[in-house]
Scaffold this active site. Structure first.
Site, PDB file in Angstrom:
ATOM      1  CB  SER A 249      -0.960  -0.175   1.049  1.00 49.60           C
ATOM      2  OG  SER A 249      -1.886   1.101   1.126  1.00 49.60           O
ATOM      3  CG  HIS A 250       0.193   3.858   3.300  1.00 52.36           C
ATOM      4  ND1 HIS A 250      -0.666   2.677   3.280  1.00 52.36           N
ATOM      5  CD2 HIS A 250       0.528   3.917   4.583  1.00 52.36           C
ATOM      6  CE1 HIS A 250      -0.715   2.268   4.593  1.00 52.36           C
ATOM      7  NE2 HIS A 250      -0.137   3.113   5.321  1.00 52.36           N
TER       8      HIS A 250
ATOM      9  CG  ASP B 117      -2.332   4.354  -1.546  1.00 55.86           C
ATOM     10  OD1 ASP B 117      -3.024   4.162  -2.611  1.00 55.86           O
ATOM     11  OD2 ASP B 117      -2.348   3.406  -0.798  1.00 55.86           O
TER      12      ASP B 117
ATOM     13  CG  ASP C 173      -2.706  -0.304  -2.802  1.00 56.05           C
ATOM     14  OD1 ASP C 173      -2.397   0.888  -2.203  1.00 56.05           O
ATOM     15  OD2 ASP C 173      -3.341  -1.113  -2.410  1.00 56.05           O
TER      16      ASP C 173
ATOM     17  CG  ASP D 138      -5.890   1.390  -1.422  1.00 56.54           C
ATOM     18  OD1 ASP D 138      -4.868   2.345  -1.223  1.00 56.54           O
ATOM     19  OD2 ASP D 138      -6.050   0.151  -1.068  1.00 56.54           O
ATOM     20  NE  ARG D 139      -3.936   4.096   2.980  1.00 58.06           N
ATOM     21  CZ  ARG D 139      -3.474   4.426   4.119  1.00 58.06           C
ATOM     22  NH1 ARG D 139      -3.233   5.469   4.549  1.00 58.06           N
ATOM     23  NH2 ARG D 139      -3.649   3.269   4.918  1.00 58.06           N
TER      24      ARG D 139
ATOM     25  CE  LYS E 268      -7.371   2.432   1.730  1.00 53.30           C
ATOM     26  NZ  LYS E 268      -7.402   1.380   2.383  1.00 53.30           N
TER      27      LYS E 268
HETATM   28  C1  G16 Z   1      -5.409  -0.541   5.308  1.00 55.11           C
HETATM   29  C2  G16 Z   1      -6.882  -0.781   5.136  1.00 55.11           C
HETATM   30  C3  G16 Z   1      -7.811   0.524   5.444  1.00 55.11           C
HETATM   31  C4  G16 Z   1      -7.345   0.974   6.906  1.00 55.11           C
HETATM   32  C5  G16 Z   1      -5.783   1.259   6.883  1.00 55.11           C
HETATM   33  C6  G16 Z   1      -5.514   1.413   8.458  1.00 55.11           C
HETATM   34  O1  G16 Z   1      -5.189   0.553   4.394  1.00 55.11           O
HETATM   35  O2  G16 Z   1      -7.166  -1.060   3.715  1.00 55.11           O
HETATM   36  O3  G16 Z   1      -8.915   0.296   5.220  1.00 55.11           O
HETATM   37  O4  G16 Z   1      -7.980   2.065   6.981  1.00 55.11           O
HETATM   38  O5  G16 Z   1      -5.319   0.031   6.604  1.00 55.11           O
HETATM   39  O6  G16 Z   1      -4.088   1.415   8.683  1.00 55.11           O
HETATM   40  P1  G16 Z   1      -3.657   1.507   9.971  1.00 55.11           P
HETATM   41  O7  G16 Z   1      -4.019   0.275  10.753  1.00 55.11           O
HETATM   42  O8  G16 Z   1      -2.030   1.795   9.954  1.00 55.11           O
HETATM   43  O9  G16 Z   1      -4.234   2.787  10.612  1.00 55.11           O
HETATM   44  P2  G16 Z   1      -4.143   0.412   3.288  1.00 55.11           P
HETATM   45  O10 G16 Z   1      -4.008   1.713   2.366  1.00 55.11           O
HETATM   46  O11 G16 Z   1      -2.694   0.431   3.970  1.00 55.11           O
HETATM   47  O12 G16 Z   1      -4.456  -0.947   2.568  1.00 55.11           O
END
Ligand code: G16
Length: 542
Positions: free
Chosen positions: A112-113, A276, A278, A280-281, A375
């Site tokens: 992800s990010h 980000d 991948d 989705d953000r 997302k």
């Molecule tokens: C993932 C989930 C999101 C969530 C985030 C929380 O995001 O897909 O739904 O809000 O983790 O992150 P943390 O637990 O660090 O607060 P992503 O974009 O990393 O896939």
């Protein structure tokens, strides 16, 4: 010829909120990725002859692990794999391909990010047939399996050519290398008024979209520049790179600082956005106006009917618990339900499948709808553009009108990163232990009125998720939430979410830091952040 390879478990393969995330070096240990992929398949039933979707955000190790996955999928009896050309599929595009092709599920390669590169992060997540992240029952089964695995099945075959569109065979399994962008771009055309957005750009409206050298570059270039006619150069950092060009592909005010500064400049573009690793953000910034993700959800929900895909209105809105209550007021005004779920997109999936919600959002810069089960960063940008194309107002005016109608939820998130896990756990344990004594306690933000540990009962299946974050409420409706991140790969990250509501007749133009100052003080006094972490200040404020 199918080979059975003996292996031993790695005890650390527990998928978090978004799959398994570890350092690249961890994934490079012998059999590490193979163990996890085989454990996923061992936890599923009924996929013989079915379709699997595979793709990732292009980060370091993407191509190598895809080859491993393809061989293991073939040796385990999948009939067909759809893989994005070059190994590329953004998370929302993968979700769409799973749904459209009727696939059994999909494997998405991304952290992800989190940053990418040989010393950075890698990840794998499994999505189910509805296109969304695997629910907790499935991830728990995968984890249990990783603790027992003793062998995996694979093939001894040459690599598949991931750059060649079309069909190849891997043992008895068909591998189709697909255009990663086309299906997704077509889906966006069904939801938004592309003619109106085209006219907006033709009228001189300027956008800067920062793809952060991550996966959205090809999607944004095709949709914004080719299909919508935005001038070349609208998309910056548009080529996905294995190390994201050393960017940290997290679209927030710290890591997308350049974009922020351009939008705050006198002659900056009308609108700025970023996505980000991948895809989705999203980050949304108007000229001279940053929009918090929580406010963005509220504005998108209030104006969604202006886009053709949502012209018939919304069935409901869902937000994660730490996300501000701005969307709640919109739901109330629209007379539709508002669902408060734990953090993690998977909790929205059931509501979307059941037709209970149409739009969902999280404070962590994730917004999306029932068009996929993830997302979707570009989707949020396109919905904003559709709204701007119809309303023809600057973002500053749209926000001012929104707050004047609904009031304003001042909001910030303070992250304390890289804390020793024991210290972070001690802070949370102490706070949990103190919960019954907190109501009535005086703080800089006034007396505490409520204090609990959020527990969620899924309205579709009755399943309960407990210990999802500590909520402390104050008499004026302000709130502080504490939780530990589920997505970090080093130590623990404490997230402190601060929110203060000011009604429509109150002070709507304060600086966020000023509006939240008493709450920041109260948060430290209640949780002993400095005492436990040794940190005087958060590492990141968003
Ligand atoms: C993932 C989930 C999101 C969530 C985030 C929380 O995001 O897909 O739904 O809000 O983790 O992150 P943390 O637990 O660090 O607060 P992503 O974009 O990393 O896939």
């Amino acid at each position: 010829m199918i080979q059975t390879v003996a292996t031993t478990p790695y005890p650390d393969q527990k998928p978090g909120t978004s799959g398994l995330r570890k350092k690249v070096r961890v994934f490079q240990q012998p059999h590490y990725a193979a163990n996890f992929v085989q454990s996923v398949f061992d936890s599923l039933d009924g996929f013989a002859g079915q379709t699997l979707v595979v793709g990732g955000d292009g980060r370091y190790l993407n191509r190598e692990v895809i080859q491993t996955m393809l061989r293991i999928a073939a040796a385990n009896g999948f009939g067909r794999v759809l893989v994005g050309q070059g190994g590329i599929l953004s998370t929302p595009a993968a979700s769409h391909v799973i749904r459209k092709s009727g696939a059994f599920g999909g494997l998405i390669l991304s952290a992800s990010h989190n940053p990418g590169g040989p010393d950075e992060d890698f990840g794998i997540k499994y999505n189910i047939g509805n296109g969304g992240p695997a629910p907790e029952g499935v991830t728990a089964a995968i984890h249990a399996r990783t603790l027992e695995i003793s062998e995996y099945r694979t093939l001894d075959t040459p690599d598949i050519d991931l750059d060649q569109l079309g069909t190849q065979m891997l043992g008895e399994m068909t591998v189709e290398v697909i255009d990663p962008v086309a299906d997704y771009a077509d889906l966006m055309e069904t939801l938004f008024d592309f003619d109106a957005i085209r006219a907006l750009f033709a009228g001189g409206f300027t956008l800067s979209f920062d793809a952060m050298s991550a996966v959205t570059g090809p999607y944004a270039t095709e949709i914004l520049e080719r299909r919508l006619g935005a001038p070349a150069g609208t998309v910056v950092n548009g080529t996905p790179l294995p190390d994201f060009g050393h960017h940290h592909p997290d679209p927030n005010l710290v890591h997308a600082r350049d974009l922020y500064e351009r939008l705050m400049a006198e002659e900056g573009p009308d609108f700025g956005a970023a996505s980000d690793g991948d895809g989705d953000r999203n980050l949304i910034i108007g000229r001279h106006q940053y929009v918090t993700p929580s406010d963005s959800l509220a504005v998108l929900a209030a104006n969604a009917h202006l886009a053709p895909g949502y012209a018939r209105g919304l069935k409901g809105i869902a937000r994660s618990m730490p996300t501000s209550g701005a969307a709640d007021r919109v739901a109330q005004a629209l007379g539709i339900p508002l669902y408060e779920t734990p953090t993690g997109w998977k909790f929205f999936g059931n509501l979307l499948d059941a037709g209970m919600a149409t739009i969902c959002g999280e404070e962590s810069a994730g917004t999306g709808s029932d068009h996929v089960r993830e997302k979707d960063g570009l989707w949020a940008v396109l919905l904003w553009l559709n709204i701007l194309a119809v309303r023809r107002q600057p973002v500053t005016e749209i926000m001012a009108e929104h707050w004047a109608r609904y009031g304003r939820n001042y909001y910030a998130r303070h992250d304390y990163e890289g804390i020793a896990t024991e210290r972070a756990d001690a802070l949370m344990a102490e706070l949990r232990g103190a919960l019954p004594t907190l109501p009535g306690r005086e703080t800089a933000a006034g007396a505490v009125s409520t204090a609990d540990d959020f527990s969620y009962t899924d309205p579709t299946d009755g399943s309960v998720s407990a210990h999802q974050g500590i909520r402390i409420g104050f008499a004026d409706g302000s709130r502080v939430v504490f939780r530990l991140s589920g997505t970090g790969t080093q130590g623990a990250t404490l997230r402190v979410y601060l929110e203060r509501y000011v009604g429509a007749d109150g002070e709507l133009a304060l600086e966020t830091a000023d509006a939240l100052a008493p709450l920041i003080q109260a948060a430290d006094a209640l949780a002993g952040i400095t005492r436990h972490t040794g940190m005087d200040e958060p590492s990141v404020i968003t």
